[in-house]
Design a protein around this motif. Structure first.
Motif, PDB file in Angstrom:
ATOM      1  N   GLU A 184      10.129  -0.154 -12.073  1.00 12.96           N
ATOM      2  CA  GLU A 184       9.071  -0.526 -13.011  1.00 12.96           C
ATOM      3  C   GLU A 184       9.618  -0.229 -14.399  1.00 12.96           C
ATOM      4  O   GLU A 184      10.419   0.687 -14.581  1.00 12.96           O
ATOM      5  CB  GLU A 184       7.816   0.301 -12.728  1.00 12.96           C
ATOM      6  N   ARG A 234       1.490   6.395 -19.049  1.00 12.63           N
ATOM      7  CA  ARG A 234       1.427   5.412 -17.972  1.00 12.63           C
ATOM      8  C   ARG A 234       2.533   5.684 -16.944  1.00 12.63           C
ATOM      9  O   ARG A 234       2.316   5.582 -15.731  1.00 12.63           O
ATOM     10  CB  ARG A 234       1.550   3.998 -18.548  1.00 12.63           C
ATOM     11  N   ALA A 288       1.438   8.638 -14.810  1.00 16.12           N
ATOM     12  CA  ALA A 288       0.414   8.209 -13.850  1.00 16.12           C
ATOM     13  C   ALA A 288       1.039   7.421 -12.702  1.00 16.12           C
ATOM     14  O   ALA A 288       0.676   7.602 -11.532  1.00 16.12           O
ATOM     15  CB  ALA A 288      -0.652   7.378 -14.563  1.00 16.12           C
ATOM     16  N   TRP A 289       2.004   6.549 -13.021  1.00 15.02           N
ATOM     17  CA  TRP A 289       2.675   5.737 -11.999  1.00 15.02           C
ATOM     18  C   TRP A 289       3.454   6.619 -11.033  1.00 15.02           C
ATOM     19  O   TRP A 289       3.414   6.427  -9.811  1.00 15.02           O
ATOM     20  CB  TRP A 289       3.594   4.713 -12.677  1.00 15.02           C
ATOM     21  N   VAL A 327       2.960   9.814 -10.335  1.00 10.25           N
ATOM     22  CA  VAL A 327       2.018  10.594  -9.523  1.00 10.25           C
ATOM     23  C   VAL A 327       1.368   9.704  -8.469  1.00 10.25           C
ATOM     24  O   VAL A 327       1.257  10.086  -7.299  1.00 10.25           O
ATOM     25  CB  VAL A 327       0.962  11.272 -10.425  1.00 10.25           C
ATOM     26  N   GLU A 328       0.961   8.511  -8.862  1.00 11.68           N
ATOM     27  CA  GLU A 328       0.335   7.573  -7.927  1.00 11.68           C
ATOM     28  C   GLU A 328       1.265   7.226  -6.768  1.00 11.68           C
ATOM     29  O   GLU A 328       0.838   7.082  -5.632  1.00 11.68           O
ATOM     30  CB  GLU A 328      -0.059   6.294  -8.665  1.00 11.68           C
ATOM     31  N   HIS A 329       2.559   7.109  -7.056  1.00 14.41           N
ATOM     32  CA  HIS A 329       3.535   6.769  -6.022  1.00 14.41           C
ATOM     33  C   HIS A 329       4.090   8.005  -5.307  1.00 14.41           C
ATOM     34  O   HIS A 329       5.039   7.907  -4.541  1.00 14.41           O
ATOM     35  CB  HIS A 329       4.671   5.936  -6.625  1.00 14.41           C
ATOM     36  N   GLN A 330       3.505   9.155  -5.568  1.00 14.29           N
ATOM     37  CA  GLN A 330       3.860  10.424  -4.922  1.00 14.29           C
ATOM     38  C   GLN A 330       5.361  10.732  -5.027  1.00 14.29           C
ATOM     39  O   GLN A 330       6.002  11.165  -4.065  1.00 14.29           O
ATOM     40  CB  GLN A 330       3.415  10.420  -3.458  1.00 14.29           C
ATOM     41  N   HIS A 359       4.397  18.508 -14.616  1.00 17.81           N
ATOM     42  CA  HIS A 359       3.746  17.832 -13.501  1.00 17.81           C
ATOM     43  C   HIS A 359       4.675  17.468 -12.351  1.00 17.81           C
ATOM     44  O   HIS A 359       4.204  17.231 -11.237  1.00 17.81           O
ATOM     45  CB  HIS A 359       3.086  16.539 -14.001  1.00 17.81           C
TER      46      HIS A 359
END
Length: 89
Positions: A11, A22, A25-26, A28-31, A54
């Motif tokens: 990405e 962003r 967040a990406w 974290v969302e994708h672990q 994080h």
């Protein structure tokens, strides 16, 4: 995804503060468990300091990629660092 496996997704993100949020967040969302970053000059600092509280970060020297054959691109660089980033490498 099964424990001990990995996948490669790409990405693109900008370098503004909003884009870096962003990115976080990406990830974290994708672990994402480990983030490997090249450290050319001082460009890495802003990204590193935003992500560091994080995520588990690994800062690498881009000079170590010079011995790798093939065309040098950001995607190829990312794939080449997957081995050293994995536990037990």
């Amino acid at each position: 995804m099964r424990t001990g496996t990995w996948s490669l997704e790409t990405e693109r993100f900008g370098t503004t503060r909003a884009e870096l949020r962003r990115l976080l967040a990406w990830l974290v969302e994708h672990q994402v468990e480990v983030v490997v970053m090249e450290a050319p000059s001082d460009d890495w600092r802003g990204v590193y300091y935003l992500l560091q509280p994080h995520l588990n970060l690994m800062l690498v020297n881009p000079v170590h990629l010079k011995g790798i054959r093939g065309r040098k691109t950001d995607s190829n660089d990312a794939a080449s660092w997957l081995g050293p980033a994995r536990p037990g490498w």
